[in-house]
Design a protein around this motif. Structure first.
Motif, PDB file in Angstrom:
ATOM      1  N   ALA A   6       0.830  -1.204   0.000  1.00 58.25           N
ATOM      2  CA  ALA A   6       0.000   0.000   0.000  1.00 58.25           C
ATOM      3  C   ALA A   6       0.867   1.258   0.000  1.00 58.25           C
ATOM      4  O   ALA A   6       0.408   2.336   0.382  1.00 58.25           O
ATOM      5  N   MET A   7       2.109   1.136  -0.442  1.00 58.18           N
ATOM      6  CA  MET A   7       3.006   2.285  -0.513  1.00 58.18           C
ATOM      7  C   MET A   7       2.409   3.343  -1.443  1.00 58.18           C
ATOM      8  O   MET A   7       1.977   3.053  -2.552  1.00 58.18           O
ATOM      9  N   GLY A   8       2.368   4.581  -0.972  1.00 52.88           N
ATOM     10  CA  GLY A   8       1.874   5.677  -1.794  1.00 52.88           C
ATOM     11  C   GLY A   8       0.369   5.799  -1.854  1.00 52.88           C
ATOM     12  O   GLY A   8      -0.150   6.707  -2.507  1.00 52.88           O
ATOM     13  N   LYS A   9      -0.341   4.906  -1.180  1.00 53.34           N
ATOM     14  CA  LYS A   9      -1.803   4.946  -1.218  1.00 53.34           C
ATOM     15  C   LYS A   9      -2.336   5.775  -0.043  1.00 53.34           C
ATOM     16  O   LYS A   9      -1.932   5.584   1.096  1.00 53.34           O
ATOM     17  N   ALA A  10      -3.239   6.691  -0.350  1.00 52.40           N
ATOM     18  CA  ALA A  10      -3.762   7.613   0.657  1.00 52.40           C
ATOM     19  C   ALA A  10      -4.842   6.952   1.510  1.00 52.40           C
ATOM     20  O   ALA A  10      -5.476   5.977   1.095  1.00 52.40           O
ATOM     21  N   CYS A  11      -5.037   7.484   2.716  1.00 50.36           N
ATOM     22  CA  CYS A  11      -6.119   7.054   3.596  1.00 50.36           C
ATOM     23  C   CYS A  11      -7.444   7.225   2.877  1.00 50.36           C
ATOM     24  O   CYS A  11      -7.651   8.234   2.197  1.00 50.36           O
ATOM     25  N   PRO A  12      -8.387   6.262   2.940  1.00 48.42           N
ATOM     26  CA  PRO A  12      -8.341   5.072   3.795  1.00 48.42           C
ATOM     27  C   PRO A  12      -7.979   3.788   3.046  1.00 48.42           C
ATOM     28  O   PRO A  12      -8.319   2.707   3.498  1.00 48.42           O
ATOM     29  N   VAL A  13      -7.304   3.907   1.886  1.00 50.46           N
ATOM     30  CA  VAL A  13      -7.057   2.738   1.043  1.00 50.46           C
ATOM     31  C   VAL A  13      -6.308   1.617   1.771  1.00 50.46           C
ATOM     32  O   VAL A  13      -6.718   0.449   1.688  1.00 50.46           O
ATOM     33  N   PRO A  14      -5.198   1.898   2.517  1.00 49.57           N
ATOM     34  CA  PRO A  14      -4.521   0.793   3.210  1.00 49.57           C
ATOM     35  C   PRO A  14      -5.436   0.028   4.162  1.00 49.57           C
ATOM     36  O   PRO A  14      -5.385  -1.200   4.239  1.00 49.57           O
ATOM     37  N   VAL A  15      -6.296   0.755   4.892  1.00 49.31           N
ATOM     38  CA  VAL A  15      -7.209   0.102   5.827  1.00 49.31           C
ATOM     39  C   VAL A  15      -8.243  -0.742   5.083  1.00 49.31           C
ATOM     40  O   VAL A  15      -8.540  -1.877   5.479  1.00 49.31           O
ATOM     41  N   VAL A  16      -8.770  -0.204   3.994  1.00 46.77           N
ATOM     42  CA  VAL A  16      -9.778  -0.943   3.212  1.00 46.77           C
ATOM     43  C   VAL A  16      -9.177  -2.229   2.659  1.00 46.77           C
ATOM     44  O   VAL A  16      -9.787  -3.304   2.736  1.00 46.77           O
ATOM     45  N   LEU A  17      -7.950  -2.140   2.116  1.00 45.27           N
ATOM     46  CA  LEU A  17      -7.294  -3.333   1.569  1.00 45.27           C
ATOM     47  C   LEU A  17      -7.015  -4.358   2.669  1.00 45.27           C
ATOM     48  O   LEU A  17      -7.189  -5.566   2.467  1.00 45.27           O
ATOM     49  N   ALA A  18      -6.598  -3.867   3.841  1.00 44.69           N
ATOM     50  CA  ALA A  18      -6.292  -4.777   4.952  1.00 44.69           C
ATOM     51  C   ALA A  18      -7.559  -5.452   5.472  1.00 44.69           C
ATOM     52  O   ALA A  18      -7.548  -6.652   5.784  1.00 44.69           O
ATOM     53  N   LYS A  19      -8.663  -4.712   5.580  1.00 44.68           N
ATOM     54  CA  LYS A  19      -9.925  -5.297   6.051  1.00 44.68           C
ATOM     55  C   LYS A  19     -10.414  -6.378   5.098  1.00 44.68           C
ATOM     56  O   LYS A  19     -10.891  -7.433   5.517  1.00 44.68           O
ATOM     57  N   LYS A  20     -10.280  -6.106   3.802  1.00 43.48           N
ATOM     58  CA  LYS A  20     -10.717  -7.085   2.813  1.00 43.48           C
ATOM     59  C   LYS A  20      -9.876  -8.357   2.905  1.00 43.48           C
ATOM     60  O   LYS A  20     -10.400  -9.478   2.887  1.00 43.48           O
TER      61      LYS A  20
END
Length: 206
Positions: A6-20
Motif C-alpha cells: 500500500a506504498m503511496g496509497k492515501a487514507c483510507p485505502v490501506p485500511v480498506v485493503l487490509a480489512k478485505k
C-alpha cells in the motif's frame, strides 16, 4: 501469509485493503503484512486491527517504509459476516441518531472572527440538547477545534462525558501538525468517518 503493498496509497485505502484481506483469511486464520509509507497509515491499521481483536505489530523497515503485521485468528462464519470489509463492527453498524460533521474551525461565510464565535456557540448548544449527538467528527481545519488551549475544549469534553464520540481525522491532524496536541477525542481514519456518516440517523454538516 498475504502481503499488501500500500506504498503511496492515501487514507483510507490501506485500511480498506487490509480489512478485505483479513476477511478472506478469517475462515482459516493467518498472517497479513501491509507495507505503507507513513506513520498515520500505521496507526490507522493498528486501530482497525485492535478494534477487530487482531494481534498487530508495526516496524520501520527504512525511512518512509513501514511494515504492519496483522495476525487474523480463525473465526466462526457468523463472526466473519459481521466483520466483512463492507461492514463496520456491530457498534458502528447498529448506530443511529445524530452525527455532527465539522470541516472547519469557524461557522458560516463572511467574517472569520464572527465565524469562530458562532462555532463556539454551536458546540455549547450541542451540550444542551436533551439527547446528545452519537458522534462529532472533525476533519480539515475543524481538527483545530480539538487542540489544547482552544476555547471549545470544555464543551467537547462535556459532550464526551455525555457519551458522544469525538473523532478526529488522523490525516488532517497530521497535515496541521497538531496530532501531539489533541486535547479531546480520538484519532480515526477516513473509513471510520465515512461509516459513521453512512450509518447515522441524521447528519449535520458544518
Amino acid at each position: 501469509m498475504k502481503i499488501i503493498d500500500a506504498m503511496g496509497k492515501a487514507c483510507p485505502v490501506p485500511v480498506v485493503l487490509a480489512k478485505k484481506a483479513a476477511a478472506e483469511l478469517a475462515s482459516e486464520g493467518g498472517e497479513l503484512q501491509v507495507l505503507v509509507d507513513n506513520q498515520p497509515a500505521c496507526e490507522n491499521l493498528r486501530n482497525m486491527a485492535e478494534g477487530n481483536g487482531y494481534a498487530v505489530m508495526e516496524e520501520k523497515i527504512e525511512p518512509g517504509r513501514y511494515r504492519v503485521t496483522i495476525k487474523v485468528p480463525v473465526q466462526e462464519q457468523k463472526q466473519v459476516q459481521i466483520q466483512s470489509v463492507k461492514e463496520q463492527t456491530p457498534v458502528i453498524r447498529e448506530e443511529s441518531g445524530l452525527v455532527v460533521v465539522i470541516s472547519k474551525d469557524s461557522m458560516g461565510q463572511g467574517s472569520e472572527e464572527l465565524g469562530k464565535i458562532l462555532i463556539k456557540g454551536f458546540l455549547f448548544s450541542l451540550t444542551q440538547l436533551k439527547n446528545p449527538p452519537k458522534a462529532v467528527l472533525f476533519f480539515n481545519s475543524g481538527v483545530l477545534l480539538t487542540v489544547e488551549g482552544c476555547n471549545t475544549l470544555d464543551d467537547l469534553r462535556e459532550l464526551e462525558q455525555a457519551g458522544t464520540q469525538i473523532e478526529i481525522c488522523g490525516t488532517c491532524a497530521d497535515y496541521y501538525s497538531v496530532k501531539d496536541s489533541i486535547g479531546v477525542g480520538k484519532i480515526v481514519n477516513m473509513m471510520t468517518i465515512t461509516e459513521r456518516m453512512a450509518y447515522a440517523g441524521s447528519v449535520i454538516n458544518i
